[in-house]
Structures are given as C-alpha cells and as structure tokens.
Design a protein around this motif. Structure first.
Motif, PDB file in Angstrom:
ATOM      1  N   THR A  50     -24.086  87.940 -76.228  1.00 49.27           N
ATOM      2  CA  THR A  50     -22.748  87.446 -75.851  1.00 49.27           C
ATOM      3  C   THR A  50     -21.924  87.020 -77.071  1.00 49.27           C
ATOM      4  OG1 THR A  50     -23.662  85.221 -75.546  1.00 49.27           O
ATOM      5  CG2 THR A  50     -23.521  86.608 -73.586  1.00 49.27           C
TER       6      THR A  50
ATOM      7  N   LEU B 134     -20.750  82.523 -77.722  1.00 52.10           N
ATOM      8  CA  LEU B 134     -20.121  82.908 -76.454  1.00 52.10           C
ATOM      9  C   LEU B 134     -18.637  83.128 -76.716  1.00 52.10           C
ATOM     10  CD1 LEU B 134     -21.489  80.094 -74.080  1.00 52.10           C
ATOM     11  CD2 LEU B 134     -22.043  82.531 -73.924  1.00 52.10           C
TER      12      LEU B 134
ATOM     13  N   LYS C  84     -23.719  74.573 -79.914  1.00 52.96           N
ATOM     14  CA  LYS C  84     -23.741  75.754 -79.038  1.00 52.96           C
ATOM     15  C   LYS C  84     -22.983  76.936 -79.656  1.00 52.96           C
ATOM     16  CE  LYS C  84     -26.127  74.415 -75.541  1.00 52.96           C
ATOM     17  NZ  LYS C  84     -27.321  75.187 -75.162  1.00 52.96           N
TER      18      LYS C  84
ATOM     19  N   GLU D 194     -23.262  80.314 -69.784  1.00 53.13           N
ATOM     20  CA  GLU D 194     -23.938  81.365 -70.551  1.00 53.13           C
ATOM     21  C   GLU D 194     -24.843  82.206 -69.637  1.00 53.13           C
ATOM     22  OE1 GLU D 194     -26.089  80.063 -74.001  1.00 53.13           O
ATOM     23  OE2 GLU D 194     -26.704  82.109 -74.493  1.00 53.13           O
TER      24      GLU D 194
ATOM     25  N   LYS E 151     -24.266  86.161 -68.775  1.00 54.53           N
ATOM     26  CA  LYS E 151     -25.310  87.163 -69.059  1.00 54.53           C
ATOM     27  C   LYS E 151     -25.712  87.892 -67.780  1.00 54.53           C
ATOM     28  CE  LYS E 151     -27.516  85.582 -73.254  1.00 54.53           C
ATOM     29  NZ  LYS E 151     -28.520  84.723 -73.853  1.00 54.53           N
TER      30      LYS E 151
END
Ligand SMILES: Cc1cc2nc3c(=O)[nH]c(=O)nc-3n(C[C@H](O)[C@H](O)[C@H](O)COP(=O)(O)O)c2cc1C
Length: 339
Positions: free
Chosen positions: A45, A56, A84, A303, A307
């Motif tokens: 991602t 992300l 993150k 997330e 996905k």
C-alpha cells in the motif's frame, strides 16, 4: 472573539454536535475479481508523495494548533503519523504568525522527525500576510509544504467571517511564485469544481485536495457557534466523489478528502483518480475516545480494510488500484454525466 477561542469552540462542536454529512461513496462501486493473481500477504500500500514514502496513501488532514489542548492533539497525532508512516498536517498557522509564543503548539518535528508534515493557512489571510511571513511559518515548524484552504462557505456562515475573497487568485499566484515550498489548495468540506481547479492550475497550483461534501460540514459547525446562513444552504457544496470527477482530467494531482472514513473509501478514491486521501474528524474522535492507542487502532483498521479491498479487486499495489474499473450510480453518476 480571538482565534484561540474560536479554535477551542471548533473542537468542542466537532466532537459534540451532529455536524457530519452522509458521504456519496456508496455511489462508487469497485468490481470484484474472482481470480486475483495475488498473495494477500504481498499487497503493497506504499506511495510516494512530495518526495516522502508513505506506508498508506493517507494524511491526517489539518485540524488544529494555537492552544494547549491543540498542542497535545498535534503531538499525539503526529507521533502516530511518524510511527505508521502516514502524512500529518497542522491547522491554520495564522495564530502562530501573529503570536510567536504559539509556535510550539504547531511544532511536531520532535515527535515526527521524518514523515510528511504540512503547514496550513487560509486564502483570506493572504490579504494581510506576506509570502515571507508564510515561508518563515513553514520553516519554524519544519514543514515539507503548505495547505492553503479556500473556505468561502465557512466564512459566510461564520459570525466573524472574512467575506472579502476579491483578488484571491492573484494573491495565490503571487504566493506560488514567491514561496519555494509545494502548495496544495484545499477546501474544508464544500468541494472544488473543475472551473476553480483550472483557475488554481493557472495560478501554478499542482496539487488539489477536493475536501468535498460528505464529512465534516463547516457551514453547520459555524451555525453552532452563532453564525447564520439560510437553511436552504446548510448543505451547499460539491460532494467529494463529484469533485474528484470534476478535477480528474485537468492535469493536477488530487487528494481525496471530505467524508473519507475507511479503507474502502480510500480504495474508491484512488480508483477514481486520487493520489492519496485525507481524514480529519475521525482522527480527532479517535484521539478523544482512545488517545494514542485509539489512533493506532483506527489506522490499523483502515490498512486492513484497504488491503482486503485491494485483494478483492485484484490490485497488488496502489499503481494497479489506480487502473481498476468502477461503476458510478445515483447522484454521482448523474453529476458525472453532466460535467
Ligand atoms: C476540528 C477541526 C478543525 C479544522 N481546522 C482546519 C484548519 O485550520 N485548516 C484547514 O484547512 N482545515 C481545517 N479543518 C478541515 C479538515 O482539514 C477537512 O478538510 C474537513 O474536516 C473534511 O474532512 P473530514 O470529513 O475527514 O473531517 C478542520 C477540521 C476539524 C474537524
């Protein structure tokens, strides 16, 4: 009323009152792939945005700054953004330009040394602030770029709103030519049309955050603060889905925001043409209800959902997701047919 008190009220109202609109993301349907040539565990991602790699395609949209509470909110959100590897934007920096003591309420580089950090200023402020002052404000917080918000709907509903938008495009053009930072034009929840997008592009803007109707409604927030607007205009604006379609072919990079709430909304935004997405209010609520852990859990959920959608549409990375077909229905379809 001082900017500081206004900022406090904004947070209070956003957390307590019904100020969210229903999003139009149900109008976009991604197509199921029953034979994906993908191992779920290898789905990637990651994206690159403004020279930074993000895990992300997500940034925490501009929320706040200027108060003790804002300082704490910014630090916790930015710390999680760093860990993150997503982007983070501060709220309007006007208060810290007027009062240098407030810089620390916007400064997050101590907790977020490497991730994408973006500054923020409002287009009405260009009447009184020089490019030099804005450049210094970005340097003082170590920002990688600037969000400039266009918010006539918020200002007209605000009791002390600044409703002189004359000459805005010229002032923006001047800022773009004088500032050696990337500038992203954004709305705050009422969306951006193709015509405005083209004007922004002519001013030198290369990235637009649509921030459309479907999430936090700033017209409503301001009416809770005692501002007024005719009832018929409480929902005025362009839905996020429609704004993305308005702007997708004008040759600028797009950020999708305004009502993005989960990984599916992000996947749909990317398929329609956005490079990355922004989320504001749910991050504020996650902070309020669960602190650092609440924010981490929310990002993990996003997330996993992103996905999973990518697996189900057969996209092993964001580049492939960008090329996935989608079906439009309802209001967004009607809008798209008339662009
Ligand atoms: C409490 C709060 C304060 C905000 N302050 C700013 C701001 O200072 N500058 C700005 O450009 N946008 C500001 N926004 C707007 C957000 O960046 C975003 O464009 C808008 O809320 C729509 O996204 P959402 O539906 O995910 O909340 C604020 C949003 C919230 C919830």
């Amino acid at each position: 009323m001082s900017i500081i008190n206004r900022k406090k009220q904004h947070i209070e109202i956003c957390l307590k009152e019904e100020i969210e609109e229903k999003s139009y993301f149900d109008d976009i349907v991604l197509i199921y792939n029953a034979l994906p040539d993908i191992n779920f565990d290898e789905i990637d991602t990651k994206v690159e945005f403004l020279g930074k790699e993000l895990n992300l395609p997500l940034i925490i949209s501009s929320i706040t700054g200027g108060t003790e509470e804002a300082k704490e909110i910014n630090k916790v959100l930015a710390k999680v953004a760093e860990n993150k590897k997503i982007g983070f934007a501060v709220g309007s920096q006007r208060a810290m330009i007027e009062n240098k003591e407030l810089i620390e309420t916007f400064f997050v580089r101590d907790v977020a040394p490497s991730t994408l950090v973006l500054g923020n200023i409002g287009i009405p402020n260009l009447n009184e602030l020089s490019s030099e002052e804005i450049k210094n404000a970005l340097k003082e917080i170590g920002a990688d770029g600037l969000f400039i918000h266009l918010n006539p709907a918020q200002e007209i509903a605000q009791k002390e709103g600044d409703v002189n938008f004359k000459n805005s495009a010229e002032l923006l053009k001047k800022l773009v030519s004088e500032l050696d930072f990337p500038i992203i034009a954004k709305e705050v929840g009422q969306g951006i049309s193709k015509e405005v997008g083209e004007t922004l592009k002519n001013c030198g803007i290369k990235i637009i955050d649509v921030a459309g109707v479907g999430g936090t409604n700033w017209i409503k927030v301001e009416t809770f603060r005692g501002g007024s607007i005719p009832d018929s205009l409480l929902n005025f604006g362009i839905p996020t889905t429609c704004s993305l379609l308005e702007l997708k072919n004008i040759g600028v990079d797009l950020i999708s925001s305004g009502g993005i709430r989960n990984g599916l909304d992000i996947a749909k935004s990317i398929a329609v043409g956005a490079k990355i997405c922004g989320i504001a209010l749910p991050f504020l609520k996650a902070y309020e209800n669960g602190g650092e852990k609440g924010i981490i859990d929310y990002i993990d959920k996003i997330e996993n959902e992103l996905k999973t959608v990518m697996f189900l549409v057969g996209a092993k990375n964001i580049k492939e997701l960008r090329n996935k077909k989608y079906i439009l229905k309802g209001f967004t379809r009607e809008w798209n047919e008339q662009i």
